[in-house]
Motif scaffolding. Sequence first.
Motif, PDB file in Angstrom:
ATOM      1  N   HIS A 110     -19.675  15.471 -27.890  1.00 51.04           N
ATOM      2  CA  HIS A 110     -18.651  15.942 -26.951  1.00 51.04           C
ATOM      3  C   HIS A 110     -17.220  15.748 -27.495  1.00 51.04           C
ATOM      4  O   HIS A 110     -16.358  16.604 -27.290  1.00 51.04           O
ATOM      5  CB  HIS A 110     -18.840  15.159 -25.644  1.00 51.04           C
ATOM      6  CG  HIS A 110     -17.916  15.507 -24.543  1.00 51.04           C
ATOM      7  ND1 HIS A 110     -18.202  16.500 -23.622  1.00 51.04           N
ATOM      8  CD2 HIS A 110     -16.706  14.999 -24.185  1.00 51.04           C
ATOM      9  CE1 HIS A 110     -17.206  16.578 -22.750  1.00 51.04           C
ATOM     10  NE2 HIS A 110     -16.290  15.689 -23.057  1.00 51.04           N
ATOM     11  N   HIS A 114     -13.860  18.578 -28.084  1.00 52.48           N
ATOM     12  CA  HIS A 114     -12.479  18.560 -27.560  1.00 52.48           C
ATOM     13  C   HIS A 114     -11.479  18.692 -28.722  1.00 52.48           C
ATOM     14  O   HIS A 114     -10.498  19.427 -28.634  1.00 52.48           O
ATOM     15  CB  HIS A 114     -12.202  17.239 -26.840  1.00 52.48           C
ATOM     16  CG  HIS A 114     -12.604  17.232 -25.384  1.00 52.48           C
ATOM     17  ND1 HIS A 114     -12.105  18.119 -24.470  1.00 52.48           N
ATOM     18  CD2 HIS A 114     -13.444  16.417 -24.701  1.00 52.48           C
ATOM     19  CE1 HIS A 114     -12.626  17.856 -23.271  1.00 52.48           C
ATOM     20  NE2 HIS A 114     -13.445  16.832 -23.391  1.00 52.48           N
ATOM     21  N   ASP A 293     -13.509  19.286 -19.204  1.00 51.81           N
ATOM     22  CA  ASP A 293     -14.820  19.517 -19.812  1.00 51.81           C
ATOM     23  C   ASP A 293     -15.236  20.976 -19.619  1.00 51.81           C
ATOM     24  O   ASP A 293     -15.004  21.553 -18.555  1.00 51.81           O
ATOM     25  CB  ASP A 293     -15.862  18.576 -19.193  1.00 51.81           C
ATOM     26  CG  ASP A 293     -15.685  17.156 -19.698  1.00 51.81           C
ATOM     27  OD1 ASP A 293     -14.858  16.954 -20.606  1.00 51.81           O
ATOM     28  OD2 ASP A 293     -16.377  16.261 -19.184  1.00 51.81           O
TER      29      ASP A 293
HETATM   30 FE   FE2 Z   1     -14.477  15.466 -21.984  1.00 52.05          FE
END
Ligand code: FE2
Length: 332
Positions: A110, A114, A293
């Motif tokens: 993850h 980003h 997200d």
């Molecule tokens: Fe995140």
Amino acid sequence: MRVLGIESTAHTFGVGVFDSTADAMLANPKAFYKSPAGQGIVPIVAAEHHREHAQEIIRQALEQSKSSWQDIDAISYAAGPGLGPCLQIGASSAAFLAGLHHKPLIPVHHGPAHIEAARWQSGFDDPLVLYVSGGNTQILTGTKKGKIYGPPFTVLGETLDIGIGNLFDAFARELGLEFAHGSVVAKMAMVGKNYHELPYTVKGMNFAFSGLLTYASKRVGKIEANDLCYSLMETAFAELCEASERALLMTNKEEVVVCGGVAQNTVLMDKMKAMAGLHNAKCSTCENQYNADNGGMIALLGAREMERKGKEAAILPEKMWYEQKWRIDQIV
Ligand code: FE2
């Protein structure tokens, strides 16, 4: 190459479609689980939300990107870090689709998703990274090889206790605020004018927030709420700027990207840009849709992983895995 990416590490179930040939994000729909007022996220309840919304969000991503399954070259998913029950929904959905449609299945981390979203939109080449979200707060660098900026990642500094997003979430709960915590605390901080000194913890390039949270929580009702939010945010952001400045001077980087949910905060961005400017460095972030997200960044990183590792980026659907505590400096 066109990649469909699935995000489900915490409160968001998102599906993105990224086309690396066109260098374009074609779709990025998401569904967001809101926990009840004054409560944190309950993993099993958030996972139930994701299960209920998965089909609809996948359908929207295909429709918005005008893609059929024949157009999709690979399927990526966020394999961690995150909440186990939530990760399982995204990972299972991705594995099922990859098996059904005979597509490569790519697990990704993850955090670099980003970072890559911010790097993609800023056009920066080899930046220092400040990654600020609910559970993660780190200063780091990746390794540049050709066009790829990826592992090994080096964590130069990080929170010694809670993430900065969790600081704001937890403090919002102390104030009895509804969900959207961080942004509500930020709005109140904009109204506050009087700074009250709060505990400030920076150790080299590391920092800590739990003492700040405890102290500020005990001042609720004693200090005007907007002033308290203002003081909390100023203190926390100053910690990040001091540690980032030390990292910038040590690495001699000319670019800084800030990414993750808290990078949506314009006060933090103004401070980071001012700090970087003092050292002739540029500082930028990406659009809010990629700092929150989302599946788009997972699709983007899936495409980058295919470029970086080729076929080795993919796993068999029956070998699907996820890891709740996968550290960014453990990625290979
Ligand atoms: Fe995140």
